[in-house]
Motif scaffolding. Structure first.
Motif, PDB file in Angstrom:
ATOM      1  N   LEU A 102       0.734  -1.300   0.099  1.00 57.18           N
ATOM      2  CA  LEU A 102      -0.057  -0.019   0.040  1.00 57.18           C
ATOM      3  C   LEU A 102       0.780   1.226   0.060  1.00 57.18           C
ATOM      4  CD1 LEU A 102      -3.251   0.120  -0.143  1.00 57.18           C
ATOM      5  CD2 LEU A 102      -2.985   0.472   2.398  1.00 57.18           C
ATOM      6  N   ALA A 103       1.946   1.132   0.673  1.00 59.09           N
ATOM      7  CA  ALA A 103       2.884   2.511   0.923  1.00 59.09           C
ATOM      8  C   ALA A 103       3.198   2.786  -0.568  1.00 59.09           C
ATOM      9  CB  ALA A 103       3.741   2.292   1.855  1.00 59.09           C
ATOM     10  N   ARG A 104       3.684   1.579  -1.114  1.00 55.07           N
ATOM     11  CA  ARG A 104       4.127   1.894  -2.677  1.00 55.07           C
ATOM     12  C   ARG A 104       3.350   2.402  -3.801  1.00 55.07           C
ATOM     13  NH1 ARG A 104       8.923  -2.299  -4.641  1.00 55.07           N
ATOM     14  NH2 ARG A 104      10.244  -2.394  -2.755  1.00 55.07           N
ATOM     15  N   LEU A 105       2.111   2.026  -3.561  1.00 55.40           N
ATOM     16  CA  LEU A 105       1.036   2.560  -4.432  1.00 55.40           C
ATOM     17  C   LEU A 105       0.635   3.944  -4.086  1.00 55.40           C
ATOM     18  CD1 LEU A 105      -1.162  -0.781  -4.356  1.00 55.40           C
ATOM     19  CD2 LEU A 105       0.507  -0.145  -6.220  1.00 55.40           C
ATOM     20  N   ALA A 106       0.803   4.221  -2.710  1.00 57.00           N
ATOM     21  CA  ALA A 106       0.448   5.591  -2.278  1.00 57.00           C
ATOM     22  C   ALA A 106       1.321   6.709  -3.035  1.00 57.00           C
ATOM     23  CB  ALA A 106       0.361   5.632  -0.791  1.00 57.00           C
ATOM     24  N   GLN A 107       2.508   6.338  -3.363  1.00 57.00           N
ATOM     25  CA  GLN A 107       3.446   7.200  -3.992  1.00 57.00           C
ATOM     26  C   GLN A 107       2.881   7.939  -5.186  1.00 57.00           C
ATOM     27  OE1 GLN A 107       6.923   4.969  -4.814  1.00 57.00           O
ATOM     28  NE2 GLN A 107       7.460   4.490  -2.521  1.00 57.00           N
ATOM     29  N   HIS A 108       1.890   7.229  -5.884  1.00 54.96           N
ATOM     30  CA  HIS A 108       1.495   7.897  -7.055  1.00 54.96           C
ATOM     31  C   HIS A 108       0.178   8.871  -6.634  1.00 54.96           C
ATOM     32  CE1 HIS A 108       3.087   4.929  -9.611  1.00 54.96           C
ATOM     33  NE2 HIS A 108       2.715   3.988  -8.640  1.00 54.96           N
ATOM     34  N   ASN A 109      -0.212   9.068  -5.621  1.00 51.32           N
ATOM     35  CA  ASN A 109      -1.248   9.986  -4.998  1.00 51.32           C
ATOM     36  C   ASN A 109      -2.749   9.759  -5.996  1.00 51.32           C
ATOM     37  OD1 ASN A 109      -0.333  12.789  -3.016  1.00 51.32           O
ATOM     38  ND2 ASN A 109       0.601  10.832  -2.955  1.00 51.32           N
ATOM     39  N   ALA A 110      -2.790   8.904  -6.541  1.00 49.76           N
ATOM     40  CA  ALA A 110      -4.011   8.728  -7.364  1.00 49.76           C
ATOM     41  C   ALA A 110      -5.244   8.464  -6.613  1.00 49.76           C
ATOM     42  CB  ALA A 110      -3.585   7.350  -8.189  1.00 49.76           C
ATOM     43  N   THR A 111      -6.327   8.239  -7.042  1.00 44.15           N
ATOM     44  CA  THR A 111      -7.591   7.640  -6.479  1.00 44.15           C
ATOM     45  C   THR A 111      -7.291   6.231  -6.074  1.00 44.15           C
ATOM     46  OG1 THR A 111      -8.948   9.589  -7.537  1.00 44.15           O
ATOM     47  CG2 THR A 111      -9.996   7.595  -6.710  1.00 44.15           C
ATOM     48  N   HIS A 123     -11.435  -3.517   8.221  1.00 47.16           N
ATOM     49  CA  HIS A 123     -11.103  -4.023   9.696  1.00 47.16           C
ATOM     50  C   HIS A 123      -9.699  -3.690  10.143  1.00 47.16           C
ATOM     51  CE1 HIS A 123      -9.807  -6.926   7.006  1.00 47.16           C
ATOM     52  NE2 HIS A 123      -9.076  -7.603   8.003  1.00 47.16           N
ATOM     53  N   MET A 124      -8.850  -3.100   9.043  1.00 47.99           N
ATOM     54  CA  MET A 124      -7.384  -2.523   9.688  1.00 47.99           C
ATOM     55  C   MET A 124      -7.320  -1.127   9.039  1.00 47.99           C
ATOM     56  SD  MET A 124      -5.380  -6.033   8.177  1.00 47.99           S
ATOM     57  CE  MET A 124      -6.216  -6.186   6.463  1.00 47.99           C
ATOM     58  N   ILE A 125      -8.399  -0.449   9.435  1.00 48.56           N
ATOM     59  CA  ILE A 125      -8.188   0.978   8.783  1.00 48.56           C
ATOM     60  C   ILE A 125      -7.156   1.785   9.358  1.00 48.56           C
ATOM     61  CG2 ILE A 125     -10.082   1.928  10.212  1.00 48.56           C
ATOM     62  CD1 ILE A 125     -11.118   3.287   7.828  1.00 48.56           C
ATOM     63  N   GLU A 126      -6.865   1.800  10.480  1.00 47.58           N
ATOM     64  CA  GLU A 126      -5.867   2.480  11.149  1.00 47.58           C
ATOM     65  C   GLU A 126      -4.565   2.149  10.471  1.00 47.58           C
ATOM     66  OE1 GLU A 126      -5.353   2.157  15.338  1.00 47.58           O
ATOM     67  OE2 GLU A 126      -7.612   3.008  15.862  1.00 47.58           O
ATOM     68  N   GLU A 127      -4.204   0.964  10.142  1.00 50.36           N
ATOM     69  CA  GLU A 127      -2.995   0.539   9.625  1.00 50.36           C
ATOM     70  C   GLU A 127      -2.961   1.107   8.057  1.00 50.36           C
ATOM     71  OE1 GLU A 127      -0.351  -3.767   8.530  1.00 50.36           O
ATOM     72  OE2 GLU A 127      -2.098  -3.697   9.813  1.00 50.36           O
ATOM     73  N   VAL A 128      -4.104   1.097   7.717  1.00 46.46           N
ATOM     74  CA  VAL A 128      -4.258   1.206   6.228  1.00 46.46           C
ATOM     75  C   VAL A 128      -3.848   2.810   5.978  1.00 46.46           C
ATOM     76  CG1 VAL A 128      -5.949   2.127   4.271  1.00 46.46           C
ATOM     77  CG2 VAL A 128      -6.213  -0.164   5.150  1.00 46.46           C
ATOM     78  N   MET A 129      -4.430   3.528   6.931  1.00 51.29           N
ATOM     79  CA  MET A 129      -4.069   5.168   6.714  1.00 51.29           C
ATOM     80  C   MET A 129      -2.633   5.329   7.303  1.00 51.29           C
ATOM     81  SD  MET A 129      -6.794   6.570   5.672  1.00 51.29           S
ATOM     82  CE  MET A 129      -8.249   5.363   5.231  1.00 51.29           C
ATOM     83  N   ALA A 130      -2.096   4.704   8.073  1.00 45.84           N
ATOM     84  CA  ALA A 130      -0.797   4.623   8.370  1.00 45.84           C
ATOM     85  C   ALA A 130       0.198   4.538   7.037  1.00 45.84           C
ATOM     86  CB  ALA A 130      -0.085   3.782   9.591  1.00 45.84           C
ATOM     87  N   GLU A 131      -0.106   3.438   6.319  1.00 47.89           N
ATOM     88  CA  GLU A 131       0.666   3.049   5.385  1.00 47.89           C
ATOM     89  C   GLU A 131       0.397   4.082   4.276  1.00 47.89           C
ATOM     90  OE1 GLU A 131       2.680   0.144   4.420  1.00 47.89           O
ATOM     91  OE2 GLU A 131       2.659   0.266   6.602  1.00 47.89           O
ATOM     92  N   LEU A 132      -0.427   4.556   3.947  1.00 46.23           N
ATOM     93  CA  LEU A 132      -0.805   5.723   3.012  1.00 46.23           C
ATOM     94  C   LEU A 132      -0.101   6.983   3.301  1.00 46.23           C
ATOM     95  CD1 LEU A 132      -4.978   5.311   2.460  1.00 46.23           C
ATOM     96  CD2 LEU A 132      -3.309   4.602   0.996  1.00 46.23           C
ATOM     97  N   GLN A 133      -0.054   7.398   4.570  1.00 47.13           N
ATOM     98  CA  GLN A 133       0.819   8.329   5.053  1.00 47.13           C
ATOM     99  C   GLN A 133       2.226   8.148   4.701  1.00 47.13           C
ATOM    100  OE1 GLN A 133      -0.457  11.251   8.056  1.00 47.13           O
ATOM    101  NE2 GLN A 133      -1.663   9.625   8.731  1.00 47.13           N
TER     102      GLN A 133
END
Length: 251
Positions: free
Chosen positions: A150-159, A167-177
């Motif tokens: 997720l952190a790698r994909l987040a580098q694109h800042n796409a939708t 159920h793991m939303i806290e971890e999701v948001m941490a990886e996105l940041q």
């Protein structure tokens, strides 16, 4: 000998395709993904249709039931939620049918990420904001290739439309940041898009996890992240008066 894989749509029974609806009415055997498919769709089945819930079955059991009916030239429908090509685990089923020389057809459906956009009244691909939609999930019991973390994909800042991860939303948001989304990036969670009990929560990457936790949402929800959820964007060139194309001259 034939099996039809049918996308049931995201939940609203009226969002199945006409072709899929007709097949459900004709089916002699229906094997449906019981944990996600709206049971109202089964009301379309014939009274004497055999109906199996695959939530309690193994792959071998699903194939055995479908194969037996197909060899008897019965109309067999394998009913999956949304569109079966996304997290539907249909490739392994199709491959097993191929080994048995049983033909199959896939009838596409409306995916939950599309029903989520409709619920949010949102276009994912806004000009000047994002022209890319990434469909993915956070690694859980099912692994994700390292290159698709997720952190790698987040580098694109796409939708981003994130399945199977609320159920793991806290971890999701941490990886996105970690990957580059700012804490103020808009985010939304839609629970059971298109169902009568649909629920929408909006916020930002830094606030959405707490809101989702307070609402008690832990499954059957889509996470959407990206600046498309903000209000600022460019108008499409397609309809601009000074933009010409094969159907219209510029004014």
């Amino acid at each position: 000998m034939h099996v039809f894989f049918v996308g049931a749509g995201p939940g609203d029974p009226n969002l199945i395709t006409v072709k899929g609806q007709n097949l459900l009415r004709e089916a002699d055997l229906i094997v449906y993904a019981g944990s996600l498919v709206n049971p109202a769709l089964l009301e379309l089945a014939k009274k004497d249709a055999a109906i199996y819930n695959s939530a309690t079955m193994t792959l071998d059991e699903v194939i055995e039931v479908m194969s037996a009916a197909a060899f008897e030239n019965k109309c067999v429908v394998r009913l999956h939620t949304g569109d079966p090509s996304i997290y539907g685990a249909i490739q392994e089923q199709m491959d097993e049918l191929k080994k048995k020389d049983i033909d199959y057809t896939v009838i596409p459906g409306v995916s939950s990420f599309l029903a989520t956009a409709a619920a949010l009244r949102q276009e994912y691909t806004l000009p000047g904001v994002s022209q890319t939609v990434i469909i993915t999930r956070l690694e859980g019991r099912t692994p994700v290739p390292e290159k698709e973390a997720l952190a790698r994909l987040a580098q694109h800042n796409a939708t981003m439309c994130i399945f199977l991860s609320v159920h793991m939303i806290e971890e999701v948001m941490a990886e996105l940041q970690k990957g580059g989304y700012g804490p103020d990036t808009p985010a939304a969670v839609v629970k059971k898009a298109s169902w009568p009990d649909q629920e929408i929560i909006r916020g930002t990457i830094s606030t959405i996890a707490a809101s989702v936790g307070a609402a008690g949402i832990g499954k059957t929800a889509m996470i959407v992240v990206g600046n498309c959820l903000a209000s600022s964007y460019e108008l499409s060139r397609l309809y601009a008066a000074d933009f010409s194309h094969m159907y219209r001259d510029a004014k």
